[in-house]
Design an enzyme around this catalytic site. Structure first.
Site, PDB file in Angstrom:
ATOM      1  N   ARG A   1      -8.070  -1.295  16.574  1.00 14.53           N
ATOM      2  CA  ARG A   1      -8.421  -0.955  15.201  1.00 14.53           C
ATOM      3  C   ARG A   1      -9.414  -2.031  14.774  1.00 14.53           C
ATOM      4  O   ARG A   1     -10.385  -2.241  15.492  1.00 14.53           O
ATOM      5  CB  ARG A   1      -7.178  -0.836  14.304  1.00 14.53           C
ATOM      6  CG  ARG A   1      -7.445   0.102  13.120  1.00 14.53           C
ATOM      7  CD  ARG A   1      -6.261   0.297  12.198  1.00 14.53           C
ATOM      8  NE  ARG A   1      -5.980  -0.893  11.399  1.00 14.53           N
ATOM      9  CZ  ARG A   1      -5.014  -0.954  10.483  1.00 14.53           C
ATOM     10  NH1 ARG A   1      -4.234   0.099  10.265  1.00 14.53           N
ATOM     11  NH2 ARG A   1      -4.806  -2.051   9.789  1.00 14.53           N
TER      12      ARG A   1
ATOM     13  N   LYS B   1       0.814  -1.231   0.000  1.00 14.45           N
ATOM     14  CA  LYS B   1       0.000   0.000   0.000  1.00 14.45           C
ATOM     15  C   LYS B   1       0.839   1.267   0.000  1.00 14.45           C
ATOM     16  O   LYS B   1       0.401   2.281  -0.517  1.00 14.45           O
ATOM     17  CB  LYS B   1      -0.981  -0.007   1.164  1.00 14.45           C
ATOM     18  CG  LYS B   1      -0.337   0.014   2.526  1.00 14.45           C
ATOM     19  CD  LYS B   1      -1.397  -0.065   3.621  1.00 14.45           C
ATOM     20  CE  LYS B   1      -0.744  -0.054   4.980  1.00 14.45           C
ATOM     21  NZ  LYS B   1      -1.319  -1.058   5.885  1.00 14.45           N
TER      22      LYS B   1
HETATM   23  C1  LIG Z   1      -0.527  -1.859   6.433  1.00 18.17           C
HETATM   24  C2  LIG Z   1      -0.909  -3.141   6.995  1.00 18.17           C
HETATM   25  C3  LIG Z   1       0.074  -4.118   7.206  1.00 18.17           C
HETATM   26  C4  LIG Z   1       1.541  -3.876   6.949  1.00 18.17           C
HETATM   27  O1  LIG Z   1       2.071  -3.081   7.985  1.00 18.17           O
HETATM   28  P1  LIG Z   1       3.634  -2.734   8.033  1.00 18.17           P
HETATM   29  O2  LIG Z   1       3.792  -2.047   9.327  1.00 18.17           O
HETATM   30  O3  LIG Z   1       3.895  -1.845   6.859  1.00 18.17           O
HETATM   31  O4  LIG Z   1       4.370  -4.006   7.951  1.00 18.17           O
HETATM   32  C5  LIG Z   1      -0.342  -5.346   7.691  1.00 18.17           C
HETATM   33  N1  LIG Z   1      -1.648  -5.595   7.957  1.00 18.17           N
HETATM   34  C6  LIG Z   1      -2.616  -4.679   7.773  1.00 18.17           C
HETATM   35  C7  LIG Z   1      -4.015  -5.026   8.105  1.00 18.17           C
HETATM   36  C8  LIG Z   1      -2.274  -3.416   7.291  1.00 18.17           C
HETATM   37  O5  LIG Z   1      -3.237  -2.505   7.120  1.00 18.17           O
END
Ligand SMILES: *Cc1c(COP(=O)(O)O)cnc(C)c1O
Length: 354
Positions: free
Chosen positions: A133, A38
């Site tokens: 969350r 992302k």
């Molecule tokens: C963005 C995201 C991740 C990845 O997180 P990082 O800290 O970039 O490794 C994993 N799981 C979910 C649900 C996310 O939204």
């Protein structure tokens, strides 16, 4: 002809090294990796690099990013990592093989859409473990899992949790053991093994790479650690990984000796309260053509000899301790995750693969 500025320079070989290194190290703990794209706007070239490094699949929070990667011919299993919006259900089923979910009415919509499209869609049920969350409360998990398994064109691919995002709750052994116990419970209840038990994100690496037993956790979803080479609880550099796979390059448009303090009657600036720097007489200041519309100035680390004094929409103001810079010369910065995300999603920043 010189490369366009501002630009982000992306080293695919460093990203590949980081991803491969994490995939290999975690494999010894029985943990597979979803590469999370992302922060790159679902860049197909980067996604393909992650696939080459041995990730189990690619995850992204935006279905539009997943569509770009599918259309960009990235050959992977795709997982939507944000709970689907009811308004995007058809696209979710079309482009993603899996999604993370917490709302049964959304899963029912996915089932109907998957049936219409004659596809199978995998569900990872997210569980709340305290970060507040996304997540079902643990008491609601077994019942929801049973309902999911009864729906047509839907399969229960696994369960997961996400910590250290909103509440800063650490994914430690206690939390991971809780998730493992929930996996056992769901399997007993449904009589079916879960394929994926996804313990979290880059904040889980310290836990996962300590020598302890990882219990039932067999997957992590990694974005920042692959892209920037750091874990995310303390932002410590991960041994053997590159922290400079990305750099943001901007061009000098003014370089002059000027006072260190603004002078005149001081009120607010374009972005709120005015800065109050110490008066240290005249200093070498330079302005780069890079601002808040391009990236997050607070997330940039300048090279030696430069200090960031401030930024407006289009100007980044630096102090140079090594004399005046040449107008037209370039300065390269290391972005943190926030600056990376903003730069990769800004239409003003060119991309150069090196
Ligand atoms: C963005 C995201 C991740 C990845 O997180 P990082 O800290 O970039 O490794 C994993 N799981 C979910 C649900 C996310 O939204």
């Amino acid at each position: 002809m010189s490369a366009p500025a501002p630009r982000i320079e992306i080293s695919l070989s460093k990203i590949e090294h980081n991803a491969h290194s994490l995939v290999t190290r975690l494999a010894t703990q029985g943990i597979s990796v979803f590469g999370i794209t992302k922060a790159t706007l679902g860049c197909p070239i980067i996604a393909q690099t992650l696939v080459r490094s041995g990730v189990l699949g690619i995850g992204d929070s935006r279905i539009s990013n997943i569509r770009s990667m599918v259309q960009g011919k990235v050959d992977a299993r795709f997982m939507l990592t944000r709970s689907p919006m009811p308004s995007e259900i058809d696209a979710v089923v079309r482009y993603a093989g899996f999604s993370l979910n917490t709302e049964i009415q959304v899963i029912k919509m996915l089932s109907k859409a998957a049936k219409r499209a004659n596809r199978q869609h995998g569900i990872l049920l997210m569980v709340e473990l305290g970060d507040l969350r996304e997540g079902l409360m643990p008491a609601d998990l077994p019942k929801t899992a049973t309902t999911v398994m009864s729906l047509p064109n839907i399969f229960l691919a696994g369960i997961g949790c996400n910590l250290a995002c909103y509440g800063g709750v650490t994914p430690d052994t206690t939390k991971m053991n809780e998730l493992s116990a929930l996996a056992d419970l769901v399997e007993q209840q449904t009589g079916q093994p879960l394929e994926i038990i996804s313990g979290g994100n880059s904040a889980n690496l310290e836990w996962a790479m300590s020598d302890g037993d990882c219990g039932r956790i067999n997957n992590l979803r990694l974005g920042e650690s692959i892209l920037l080479g750091r874990e995310t609880l303390q932002r410590k550099r991960l041994a053997g990984l590159h922290t400079d796979a990305f750099s943001i390059v901007a061009e000098v448009i003014e370089s002059k000796v000027k006072p260190s303090r603004p002078y005149g009657h001081i009120a607010q600036t374009a972005f709120g309260p005015a800065p109050t720097p110490n008066d240290k007489g005249d200093i070498c200041r330079c302005i780069l053509a890079l601002g808040r519309q391009d990236c997050d100035p607070n997330g940039l680390t300048p090279p030696k000899g430069f200090t960031i004094l401030g930024a407006s929409s289009d100007h980044l103001i630096l102090e140079s301790s090594t004399g005046l810079s040449t107008v037209g010369s370039e300065v390269a910065f290391q972005p943190n995750y926030s600056a990376l995300l903003a730069a990769m999603t800004s239409p003003y920043i060119a991309q150069k693969f090196v």
